[in-house]
Structures are given as structure tokens and as C-alpha cells.
Design a protein around this motif. Structure first.
Motif, PDB file in Angstrom:
ATOM      1  N   ASP A 190       4.374   8.445  -2.459  1.00 38.78           N
ATOM      2  CA  ASP A 190       3.643   9.190  -3.488  1.00 38.78           C
ATOM      3  C   ASP A 190       2.344   8.472  -3.853  1.00 38.78           C
ATOM      4  OD1 ASP A 190       3.137  11.166  -5.372  1.00 38.78           O
ATOM      5  OD2 ASP A 190       4.220  10.138  -6.958  1.00 38.78           O
ATOM      6  N   LEU A 191       2.399   7.142  -3.967  1.00 34.62           N
ATOM      7  CA  LEU A 191       1.192   6.375  -4.280  1.00 34.62           C
ATOM      8  C   LEU A 191       0.131   6.564  -3.199  1.00 34.62           C
ATOM      9  CD1 LEU A 191       2.618   2.979  -5.613  1.00 34.62           C
ATOM     10  CD2 LEU A 191       1.731   4.891  -6.950  1.00 34.62           C
ATOM     11  N   ARG A 192       0.557   6.544  -1.956  1.00 33.24           N
ATOM     12  CA  ARG A 192      -0.387   6.764  -0.844  1.00 33.24           C
ATOM     13  C   ARG A 192      -0.996   8.163  -0.928  1.00 33.24           C
ATOM     14  NH1 ARG A 192      -0.958   2.824   2.874  1.00 33.24           N
ATOM     15  NH2 ARG A 192      -2.509   4.184   3.829  1.00 33.24           N
ATOM     16  N   ASN A 193      -0.153   9.134  -1.206  1.00 34.31           N
ATOM     17  CA  ASN A 193      -0.636  10.518  -1.292  1.00 34.31           C
ATOM     18  C   ASN A 193      -1.594  10.724  -2.452  1.00 34.31           C
ATOM     19  OD1 ASN A 193       0.913  11.213   0.926  1.00 34.31           O
ATOM     20  ND2 ASN A 193       2.629  11.967  -0.296  1.00 34.31           N
ATOM     21  N   ARG A 194      -1.503   9.874  -3.457  1.00 34.53           N
ATOM     22  CA  ARG A 194      -2.381   9.983  -4.629  1.00 34.53           C
ATOM     23  C   ARG A 194      -3.621   9.103  -4.488  1.00 34.53           C
ATOM     24  NH1 ARG A 194       1.576   8.644  -9.339  1.00 34.53           N
ATOM     25  NH2 ARG A 194      -0.340   8.752 -10.581  1.00 34.53           N
ATOM     26  N   GLY A 195      -3.798   8.505  -3.308  1.00 36.99           N
ATOM     27  CA  GLY A 195      -5.067   7.843  -3.027  1.00 36.99           C
ATOM     28  C   GLY A 195      -5.052   6.338  -2.882  1.00 36.99           C
ATOM     29  N   VAL A 196      -3.896   5.693  -3.092  1.00 36.65           N
ATOM     30  CA  VAL A 196      -3.844   4.225  -2.980  1.00 36.65           C
ATOM     31  C   VAL A 196      -3.754   3.849  -1.500  1.00 36.65           C
ATOM     32  CG1 VAL A 196      -2.655   2.103  -3.653  1.00 36.65           C
ATOM     33  CG2 VAL A 196      -2.682   4.067  -5.209  1.00 36.65           C
TER      34      VAL A 196
END
Length: 403
Positions: free
Chosen positions: A220-226
């Protein structure tokens, strides 16, 4: 005459005309003033909507069509007000929106009390003391439910591309689920951004803590731009390392030393704990990894016969215990423990201590969101010595970090 003086003159005139002698009289008059004022604002809104004044004659497809009565809550109790209508039913008042029955600050007060951990009964009693009307548990729930879109928006917001530090830990609560009470984990992720400020990246409610759920969160963090995380500081959950490396293969993983100490010394006898901790301190307080490992070997010689499980734990986890030795004291202080996130958890526990069981996952999420926003509002200072920290990370990781 200024506005302040005009208001004083108006109040003085009103006091005399209405023969106001006490607070009860004053509140009654203010209630009527509020009613008249709201109705005037509604009339002005409709006038603006139609494009002509009340008694003007003007050719228009739409026109006034009387009014309907509506009872709303106010800071002075319930008010019955006249809502003007238009013939085509297109009028959408903003002062008193359709389906809204509250024009007071009661909702804000309820949400504020809810955020402080007050029970629904206490909230209702408090509102009744102030406004003379109790609120049902259902109504309180409906009021606090108005923050759900804010919770969802916050939880799915875009994040920054890079965080030098991310801390991950979970805190556990009892929640009603399918007519039974189960233990749920609130998974909390806290980051320190490139400017050196702390932020809560999200809170996820799930079943008891597991590496599988953490992997879902990292995705989820990756999908939100991290895109990049330099250092993860975590507790000792089995599979944590694999979950992190699956999403951020270049990240450094640091196990919280305090968690490691607690876990490994759980079954050490009271009569030995002081001497064992002294030898163990020589390991994690060493100036570099080479000396730390030599001291670990000495620790093994001294204690392996008594506590082989304790000693084995340090060897097995050395790859996630030792990374902090490559950094200066400034960085060690940050990544050495998960104190940053545990301080937040203490705030969660303080506010939620009166809540033995949460009715739903969302009830828990609402509460933790409100506490989080209060915590974030107080994080106004950068991490100490941040300029030195960011420069050191840039050099050691061979990757420029801009502030």
C-alpha cells in the motif's frame, strides 16, 4: 460608529426592550434572535438563487413556494425554523443543508470529546448539562461517523517518494466482530521525511499481527508513492525482514534493540539478570560492530550454559541487530529503538484506556485517527541534528538526499 460599538448599542437596546434580568431571559432572547437570523439568511440565499427580491415581480421559470418547518439543534436548544421553498425544488440551502438537523457547535464538541476517549454516556451527560438535551448513542455515533470520509481520505492520501526512516509496530485492541469479541491489531507506520519531520503514514486495522498483513501494508505504501526507504526500524516479528525486502529490497532493516533485549531475556532468572544485562550491554553499546561481535562471543562463553536460547537469539538476529553500528550516535539514537512510535502508542493507550471493547473496526479507526491528528499537530520541530544526519546518510548510502 465601529462594529463593536454598534453591537453594544444593539444589545443595550434589546436588554431594555425585552426586560432581560437574568441569564435564562438572555438565552431565551438569543434563541429567538438566532431563529430570526437563520431565517433571514435562508431568505437571502433563496433570493440570490432566484435572482430577484421577495416582493419583486419578475419573469422566471422558478419562483418562491412558501416554506416548510424544520426543527434543528442549536447552542440554545431546539429551534423550529421556516425553510423557504422554490417551486421547482432546486433550492439547496447552505445555512441549513438538506438532511442536516444541527446548526450548533454540538457536533464539533461531540467529536472533540470522543477524541479524548470519553464514553458515549459521558458525552451525552455532558451535552445535556450544557444544552439541556441528551444525545442517544446512535446520534453520537452518527455525528462521529461524519469524520469517516476524512479517515478514508487520510488513509489513502499520496505520500512522499522517499523517507530516510520508517518505524513500524502494532498495538492491540478488543473489537466486536460477528457477535463475538476478538483481538485486533492496529498496524501503525510512522515516517521521518527528508525535512526531518515526523508523520504518521497510516493506520491499518487487521487480525493479529502477521508478516502477511505487513506485506499488504508495505505494498500500500508503494502504491501511495513511497519509492525508497533508507532505514526501517521494527520489532522482532517473524517474517518482518522478508516482507520489507519484498517491497524495498535496498532498505536497511534495524531490529529495535529494546525489543530484542526483552525477547531474549524473558526467561532469565532474577538472580542472574543484573550480571547478564551488564555483559549484554557491552554488546549493544560497543563503538563498532567488530568490538560488539567480540563482546557477543564473550557473552556466549559466560552465559550459553545457563541460557542458550537467549544467546542463540542474538546470533540468529545479528543481521538485523548490527546495522546501527555503521552510523554515528545521531543516527543510532533514531534507529536504535522504536521509541518514536512507542511514544505514539502511549498516547493511544492513554486516550483509549476507558474503551474495553470497540463496537467495530471503524469505531477503532475513527478514534485512532483523531488521536493521530492531535499528535501530528504537535510535531512542529525537526529531528535534532537533522542536517548532520541527512548528510551522513547521503554519504554512507551513496545517494543524495535533498532537503
Amino acid at each position: 460608529m465601529g462594529r463593536k460599538e454598534s453591537i453594544k448599542e444593539l444589545v443595550s437596546q434589546l436588554m431594555k426592550e425585552q426586560e432581560i434580568e437574568g441569564l435564562a431571559d438572555l438565552q431565551g432572547v438569543l434563541k429567538e434572535v438566532l431563529k430570526s437570523g437563520v431565517e433571514e439568511l435562508l431568505s437571502a440565499e433563496l433570493e440570490n438563487e432566484l435572482g430577484y427580491k421577495k416582493y419583486e415581480r419578475k419573469s422566471s421559470k422558478n419562483s418562491r413556494n412558501g416554506s416548510s418547518k424544520k426543527t434543528v439543534r442549536s447552542d440554545y436548544g431546539n429551534l423550529e425554523i421556516d425553510i423557504p421553498r422554490d417551486r421547482l425544488g432546486e433550492f439547496e440551502p447552505k445555512v441549513v443543508p438538506k438532511h442536516s438537523k444541527d446548526i450548533s457547535a454540538i457536533e464539533d464538541k461531540v467529536i472533540s470529546m470522543y477524541a479524548k476517549g470519553m464514553s458515549q454516556r459521558d458525552i451525552s451527560d455532558h451535552i445535556e448539562d450544557i444544552y439541556g438535551m441528551p444525545l442517544s448513542a446512535t446520534l453520537i455515533s452518527q455525528m462521529t461517523d461524519k469524520i469517516i470520509p476524512l479517515v478514508e481520505q487520510w488513509q489513502s492520501r499520496s505520500l512522499e517518494e522517499r523517507y530516510p526512516f520508517i518505524f513500524m509496530d502494532a498495538i492491540h485492541y478488543k473489537v466486536k466482530h460477528d457477535n463475538r469479541i476478538v483481538k485486533k491489531a492496529a498496524y501503525v507506520v510512522l515516517g521521518v521525511n527528508l525535512e526531518g519531520f515526523k508523520d504518521i503514514l497510516g493506520i491499518w486495522i487487521g487480525e493479529n499481527e502477521s508478516s502477511k498483513f505487513w506485506l499488504k501494508i508495505l505494498t500500500d505504501l508503494r502504491n501511495r508513492g513511497v519509492k525508497k526507504v533508507d532505514i526501517f526500524s521494527v520489532d522482532g516479528l517473524t517474517g518482518f525482514k522478508q516482507a520489507i525486502l519484498a517491497s524495498y529490497p535496498d532498505a536497511i532493516i534495524q531490529r529495535c534493540i529494546i525489543h530484542q533485549i526483552r525477547s531474549s531475556t524473558k526467561y532469565v532468572s532474577y538472580k542472574h539478570i543484573k550480571a547478564l544485562m551488564k555483559d549484554l550491554k557491552a554488546v549493544y553499546k560497543a563503538p563498532n560492530e567488530e568490538e560488539a561481535y567480540r563482546n557477543l562471543e564473550l557473552f556466549k562463553e559466560q552465559w550459553n550454559h545457563h541460557y542458550p536460547t537467549c544467546v542463540k537469539s542474538w546470533y540468529e538476529n545479528w543481521d538485523v541487530i548490527s546495522p546501527f553500528f555503521m552510523y554515528s550516535e545521531n543516527i543510532r539514537k533514531i534507529m536504535y529503538t522504536t521509541n518514536i512510535i512507542e511514544n505514539l502508542h502511549r498516547k493511544f493507550r492513554k486516550v483509549t484506556k476507558s474503551k474495553a471493547v470497540f463496537s467495530t473496526d471503524m469505531a477503532l479507526a475513527k478514534m485512532l485517527y483523531l488521536i493521530s491528528q492531535d499528535a501530528i499537530s504537535k510535531w512542529t520541530q525537526r529531528v535534532k541534528n537533522w542536517d548532520l544526519i541527512i548528510n551522513e546518510l547521503s554519504i554512507l548510502h551513496d545517494s543524495p538526499l535533498t532537503t
